[in-house]
Scaffold this motif. Sequence first.
Motif, PDB file in Angstrom:
ATOM      1  N   VAL A 203       0.827  -1.210   0.000  1.00 20.49           N
ATOM      2  CA  VAL A 203       0.000   0.000   0.000  1.00 20.49           C
ATOM      3  C   VAL A 203       0.863   1.262   0.000  1.00 20.49           C
ATOM      4  N   LEU A 204       1.999   1.220   0.696  1.00 15.39           N
ATOM      5  CA  LEU A 204       2.877   2.387   0.790  1.00 15.39           C
ATOM      6  C   LEU A 204       3.852   2.496  -0.388  1.00 15.39           C
ATOM      7  N   ASN A 205       3.799   1.537  -1.306  1.00 17.37           N
ATOM      8  CA  ASN A 205       4.669   1.518  -2.480  1.00 17.37           C
ATOM      9  C   ASN A 205       6.150   1.488  -2.127  1.00 17.37           C
ATOM     10  N   VAL A 206       6.502   0.726  -1.107  1.00 17.74           N
ATOM     11  CA  VAL A 206       7.896   0.475  -0.736  1.00 17.74           C
ATOM     12  C   VAL A 206       8.024  -1.015  -0.456  1.00 17.74           C
ATOM     13  N   SER A 207       9.240  -1.493  -0.383  1.00 21.08           N
ATOM     14  CA  SER A 207       9.415  -2.904  -0.048  1.00 21.08           C
ATOM     15  C   SER A 207       9.396  -3.062   1.473  1.00 21.08           C
ATOM     16  N   SER A 208       9.091  -4.264   1.898  1.00 19.15           N
ATOM     17  CA  SER A 208       9.076  -4.517   3.341  1.00 19.15           C
ATOM     18  C   SER A 208      10.483  -4.376   3.912  1.00 19.15           C
ATOM     19  N   GLU A 209      11.505  -4.670   3.089  1.00 25.10           N
ATOM     20  CA  GLU A 209      12.889  -4.518   3.546  1.00 25.10           C
ATOM     21  C   GLU A 209      13.208  -3.053   3.847  1.00 25.10           C
ATOM     22  N   VAL A 210      12.695  -2.147   3.044  1.00 29.97           N
ATOM     23  CA  VAL A 210      12.929  -0.718   3.277  1.00 29.97           C
ATOM     24  C   VAL A 210      12.312  -0.316   4.610  1.00 29.97           C
ATOM     25  N   ILE A 211      11.122  -0.799   4.883  1.00 25.98           N
ATOM     26  CA  ILE A 211      10.476  -0.493   6.166  1.00 25.98           C
ATOM     27  C   ILE A 211      11.286  -1.075   7.313  1.00 25.98           C
ATOM     28  N   LYS A 212      11.777  -2.297   7.150  1.00 27.85           N
ATOM     29  CA  LYS A 212      12.554  -2.942   8.211  1.00 27.85           C
ATOM     30  C   LYS A 212      13.866  -2.209   8.469  1.00 27.85           C
ATOM     31  N   GLU A 213      14.511  -1.749   7.408  1.00 36.62           N
ATOM     32  CA  GLU A 213      15.837  -1.169   7.542  1.00 36.62           C
ATOM     33  C   GLU A 213      15.843   0.320   7.830  1.00 36.62           C
ATOM     34  N   TYR A 214      14.701   0.977   7.694  1.00 35.13           N
ATOM     35  CA  TYR A 214      14.667   2.418   7.935  1.00 35.13           C
ATOM     36  C   TYR A 214      15.002   2.718   9.391  1.00 35.13           C
ATOM     37  N   SER A 215      15.828   3.724   9.592  1.00 32.67           N
ATOM     38  CA  SER A 215      16.201   4.110  10.947  1.00 32.67           C
ATOM     39  C   SER A 215      16.535   5.584  10.971  1.00 32.67           C
ATOM     40  N   GLU A 216      16.105   6.273  12.004  1.00 31.56           N
ATOM     41  CA  GLU A 216      16.454   7.680  12.196  1.00 31.56           C
ATOM     42  C   GLU A 216      17.722   7.815  13.024  1.00 31.56           C
ATOM     43  N   ALA A 217      18.312   6.700  13.446  1.00 35.29           N
ATOM     44  CA  ALA A 217      19.491   6.735  14.321  1.00 35.29           C
ATOM     45  C   ALA A 217      20.656   7.524  13.736  1.00 35.29           C
ATOM     46  N   PRO A 218      21.014   7.385  12.436  1.00 38.82           N
ATOM     47  CA  PRO A 218      22.146   8.164  11.929  1.00 38.82           C
ATOM     48  C   PRO A 218      21.924   9.666  12.051  1.00 38.82           C
TER      49      PRO A 218
END
Length: 146
Positions: A62-77
């Motif tokens: 639905v969000l037009n991204v891969s599930s891997e992108v959602i898993k790997e996204y991080s605001e930590a950097p």
Amino acid sequence: MTTDQTPKAHLGRNVRHFRLENNLSQEAFADLLGAPWSQKKVSQLENKADIEADVLEEIARVLNVSSEVIKEYSEAPVVNNIQNNYEGSNNQATVSNQQGPNYGCTFNPLDKLIEAHEEIKKLHAALLKEKDDKIVLLNRMLQEKR
């Protein structure tokens, strides 16, 4: 955990991030997901650290991204970068008796402003002189034609 490791992603927050990137409210997102989704269920999902793989796949679609992108996204950097700039050991504010981040500045900004103003005045005077010279030349040329 060492400082080199990134913390495990909070999948609910990541889903929220991508939902907001798509300018979707929780209610609109629930509508796109279809039954049995509701605004309340989306809210509960965004509070969960872990999300089942099949649900994550549906959300990613639905969000037009891969599930891997959602898993790997991080605001930590981003957070790490901010901490390095403002709270790091090399910050000039912590060195030199807390005299601020501009300690060690080798020029006075007001002096530079005054220098620039003086340069503008010189250029303006040169342009005025050039204009006056051209006027004299044009008047001389007009006198010769008469």
